[in-house]
Design an enzyme around this catalytic site. Sequence first.
Site, PDB file in Angstrom:
ATOM      1  N   LYS A 138      24.487  -7.313  53.241  1.00  0.00           N
ATOM      2  CA  LYS A 138      24.271  -5.929  52.870  1.00  0.00           C
ATOM      3  C   LYS A 138      22.884  -5.782  52.252  1.00  0.00           C
ATOM      4  CE  LYS A 138      23.890  -5.843  48.947  1.00  0.00           C
ATOM      5  NZ  LYS A 138      23.004  -6.545  47.955  1.00  0.00           N
ATOM      6  N   TYR A 223      26.844  -1.016  46.085  1.00  0.00           N
ATOM      7  CA  TYR A 223      28.187  -1.426  45.645  1.00  0.00           C
ATOM      8  C   TYR A 223      28.978  -0.223  45.131  1.00  0.00           C
ATOM      9  CZ  TYR A 223      27.074  -6.376  46.059  1.00  0.00           C
ATOM     10  OH  TYR A 223      26.750  -7.613  46.548  1.00  0.00           O
TER      11      TYR A 223
END
Length: 373
Positions: A138, A223
Amino acid sequence: MQSRRNFIHKITASAISIPLVAGISPKIFGLTETAYHNESELKVAIMGLGSYANRVADAMKDCKRAKVTGVISGTPSKIKDWQARFNIPDKNCYNYENFDGIKDNPDIDAVYIITPNALHHPQTLRVAAAGKHVICEKPMSINAQEGREMIEACKKAGVHLLIGYRMHFEANTLEIVRMRREGELGPIRFFQGLSGFKIGDPTQWRLNRELAGGGAMMDIGIYAINGARYMVGEEPIWVTAQEVKTDPVKFREGVDETITFQLGFPSGAIASCLSTYNMNYLDKFYLNGDKGFAEMQPSTGYGPIRSWTHKGRLDLPHVTHQTTQMDQMAAMILDGKKAIIPVDGEEGWKDMVIIDAIFEAVKTGKKEEIKYL
Ligand code: NAD
């Protein structure tokens, strides 16, 4: 034709549910079925041998279904070190010029891309063209357009594209998602996600727009975005956002230091989030429903994750996140298992769509619609 030995092995394996880690059911780690029936191993080459790659590879020593079999790096001394640590033969070592050669290497099933964000897109296209599965860190890319191209390239090549969302296999996270899905929290009204840390060295790639694609949002704010989605269980449809910059020298144009943002969901639920490179001790999720709540702090760090709900503490046993992630991803690629919280390219792409909309909202100062097109 399968051998009698294989046949007996398969029958036996499917009749017995082998416990995974510390006696915990595989279900709790995010797969809908037992992941360990099949003993075949996913052979993984790691691309980019930096700090997170080292953490992943060390964690993979405890994997039952995945193994480091190759490396791709621009630094010969790192390759030598990894060869010694992971027993990797010369024929499985590549650099950034010659790694297309993996297409003829049966020792490599998948490449785990752990390089700076802006490189994920071109590297994924090359790995897919070589016919190997892609596991990509990510953020999957630096914008939604590139993310879409990565999905299309992997689809065309017939390979998996999985994003390194390790929290999707974490026990506390999965228990709270289960509680929410089964109505134990009632209708969800609110989520709070606080994600950040104080970043050091001003010369690192994370503060270079060309390589990072932004600043804190791409790295750590993601996140809170991803968490908002799996905790609320819906896709946000609008965003408002505000940027604060206290150090314009360290955080140059296009490199965000601190952004607060708000998300709205189709049900009417809302989220309030903070992404920053300028505050420590910021790793917290709070989910509120009509019948209960869940809180996690730390919520996405390497663990142990601490969590509690209106019913009391959860604190499920800690297992190294990357070990579980790689075993489960191997089961997805080798056995076609499905994750409870998806980790596919579409999942990564939705986060990129939201990040694009957050940056737009910062620019316009207006409420921006989030369009998944
Ligand atoms: P790092 O700087 O420690 O490692 C990056 C590696 O990429 C280095 O080995 C570097 O040599 C290599 N590299 C290749 N080409 C490069 C180039 N042109 N410029 C700079 N470096 C180049 O970074 P990291 O912390 O390992 O992060 C790598 C990726 O992993 C990032 O996308 C990051 O978001 C992701 N990450 C994910 C987690 C997680 O928990 N899922 C944690 C940390 C990092």
